[in-house]
Design an enzyme around this catalytic site. Structure first.
Site, PDB file in Angstrom:
ATOM      1  N   HIS A 119      49.057 130.742  29.646  1.00  0.00           N
ATOM      2  CA  HIS A 119      49.303 131.353  28.329  1.00  0.00           C
ATOM      3  C   HIS A 119      47.980 131.646  27.609  1.00  0.00           C
ATOM      4  O   HIS A 119      47.643 131.022  26.608  1.00  0.00           O
ATOM      5  CB  HIS A 119      50.193 130.437  27.461  1.00  0.00           C
ATOM      6  N   ARG A 171      57.500 135.753  26.597  1.00  0.00           N
ATOM      7  CA  ARG A 171      57.927 134.358  26.554  1.00  0.00           C
ATOM      8  C   ARG A 171      58.672 134.023  27.842  1.00  0.00           C
ATOM      9  O   ARG A 171      59.490 134.803  28.316  1.00  0.00           O
ATOM     10  CB  ARG A 171      58.879 134.112  25.371  1.00  0.00           C
ATOM     11  N   GLU A 186      56.460 125.446  28.721  1.00  0.00           N
ATOM     12  CA  GLU A 186      55.003 125.232  28.790  1.00  0.00           C
ATOM     13  C   GLU A 186      54.654 123.857  28.241  1.00  0.00           C
ATOM     14  O   GLU A 186      55.281 123.411  27.280  1.00  0.00           O
ATOM     15  CB  GLU A 186      54.302 126.326  27.979  1.00  0.00           C
TER      16      GLU A 186
HETATM   17  C1  8YV Z   1      49.113 132.570  21.333  1.00  0.00           C
HETATM   18  C2  8YV Z   1      51.448 133.689  21.244  1.00  0.00           C
HETATM   19  O1  8YV Z   1      48.629 132.182  22.577  1.00  0.00           O
HETATM   20  O2  8YV Z   1      51.185 135.238  19.492  1.00  0.00           O
HETATM   21  C3  8YV Z   1      51.926 134.474  20.078  1.00  0.00           C
HETATM   22  O3  8YV Z   1      53.104 134.304  19.718  1.00  0.00           O
HETATM   23  O4  8YV Z   1      52.204 133.068  21.916  1.00  0.00           O
HETATM   24  C4  8YV Z   1      49.997 133.726  21.626  1.00  0.00           C
HETATM   25  O5  8YV Z   1      49.332 134.819  21.150  1.00  0.00           O
HETATM   26  C5  8YV Z   1      49.619 131.398  20.632  1.00  0.00           C
HETATM   27  O6  8YV Z   1      50.102 131.720  19.388  1.00  0.00           O
HETATM   28  C6  8YV Z   1      48.519 130.336  20.542  1.00  0.00           C
HETATM   29  O7  8YV Z   1      47.942 130.272  19.304  1.00  0.00           O
END
Ligand code: 8YV
Length: 325
Positions: free
Chosen positions: A292, A245, A274
């Site tokens: 991302h 993050r 983001e």
């Molecule tokens: C995904 C994420 O891009 O798992 C997570 O927490 O940030 C990422 O795997 C996001 O959840 C988009 O669906």
């Protein structure tokens, strides 16, 4: 807008079929099942999301969202019937878990299925950054092969890799590192039993010892991990990779360290705010940037969608969702 209000279940207090709010797209395969079994409202497609929320908020009993997007408390407050926040991802840091618990709202994730993709992305960023693949590709694309003398790159095989966060993703990164003859060191809240890698309790020490530092920690604690001091410890020959993050990083300090050559380079899939990417990063040749995308493969997103559907189905059948946090 036409809202279908059909019969109500006898024993439950939600509308049948349940109304689901989608904050971001899901793969076609998931979408097909969703639209068959639920009434789906697509916040991401609506030109006036606030208005949509006002209109359908009172009927929504499930929300599907991403890990980074989450669901704010303010949004949850607009959804009085909410039973489940089904995260398509593993991060719960963007959902107010205490508030959800107070209201008896289930929060679910999709663990396991995205581990390999995220570890692959970490390695992609690492190799691309150390081997200057982005910059070199521009040379080829711009027809400048003969006119350009690219500096020699940094060798990848055999480096010392520092991993911050040794959960599923950290361990998958470490397994890949073994194939590259890397020495793996790690820092996490506690040493992980059964791992052969050396645990280093002080993150500054880890950064000092590592050629490349990869951030793979959960953001649930909300604390800043990568500070100016950590970057200085990483040093002018060190590289930083983030697939966790952006908010775990002092982004201004990172940009300054990169710009001033106090670290050698960075590979970033995530950012603090983001989709905003601080402009300074865009001009830097020693940085690899991704929007991302770590879990963004069709195969993995379908697998994540299947788990989301399982969690929803359990919840609306009066059972505990299998991946409730
Ligand atoms: C995904 C994420 O891009 O798992 C997570 O927490 O940030 C990422 O795997 C996001 O959840 C988009 O669906």
């Amino acid at each position: 807008m036409l809202i279908h209000l059909t019969k109500r279940y006898f024993m439950t207090d939600y509308i049948d079929p349940p109304h689901i709010l989608l904050t971001q797209p899901v793969p076609e395969e998931t979408d097909r099942v969703l639209t068959r079994d639920y009434i789906v409202h697509r916040l991401y497609l609506d030109a006036a999301p606030e208005l949509l929320l006002e209109q359908v908020g009172p009927y929504i009993s499930g929300v599907i969202t991403g890990g980074a997007k989450g669901l704010s408390r303010n949004m949850m407050e607009k959804l009085p019937q909410l039973k489940i926040v089904a995260i398509s991802g593993i991060g719960t840091d963007a959902v107010d878990l205490n508030y959800a618990a107070q209201r008896g709202i289930s929060v679910t994730t999709t663990p396991g299925v995205l581990t390999d993709d995220v570890a692959d992305m970490a390695f992609g960023l690492l190799i691309s950054t150390l081997r200057q693949m982005g910059e070199a590709e521009q040379v080829v694309r711009n027809g400048l092969w003969l006119q350009t003398n690219l500096p020699l790159a940094r060798k990848v095989t055999g480096i010392t890799l520092g991993i911050v966060g040794m959960g599923r993703v950290g361990q998958a990164i470490a397994r890949r590192a073994e194939a590259f003859n890397m020495t793996v060191l790690y820092n996490s809240n506690n040493p992980v039993p059964g791992l052969a890698y050396r645990f280093i309790s002080d993150i500054n020490q880890l950064a000092r010892d590592a050629d490349v530092l990869i951030l793979a920690a959960s953001a649930d604690g909300g604390q800043l991990i990568i500070t100016d001091a950590v970057l200085d410890a990483l040093g002018r020959d060190g590289y930083f990779i983030n697939i966790a993050r952006g908010k775990l990083v002092d982004e201004d300090a990172l940009l300054a360290a990169l710009t001033q050559g106090r670290i050698a380079g960075a590979g970033l899939d995530v950012f603090a705010h983001e989709p905003h990417v601080p402009e300074g990063f865009l001009a830097l040749k020693n940085v690899t940037l991704q929007p991302h995308r770590a879990s963004a493969t069709l195969q993995t997103r379908i697998a994540m969608g299947e788990i989301v559907l399982e969690n929803l189905a359990a919840c609306f059948n009066g059972k505990q969702p299998p991946h409730q946090v």
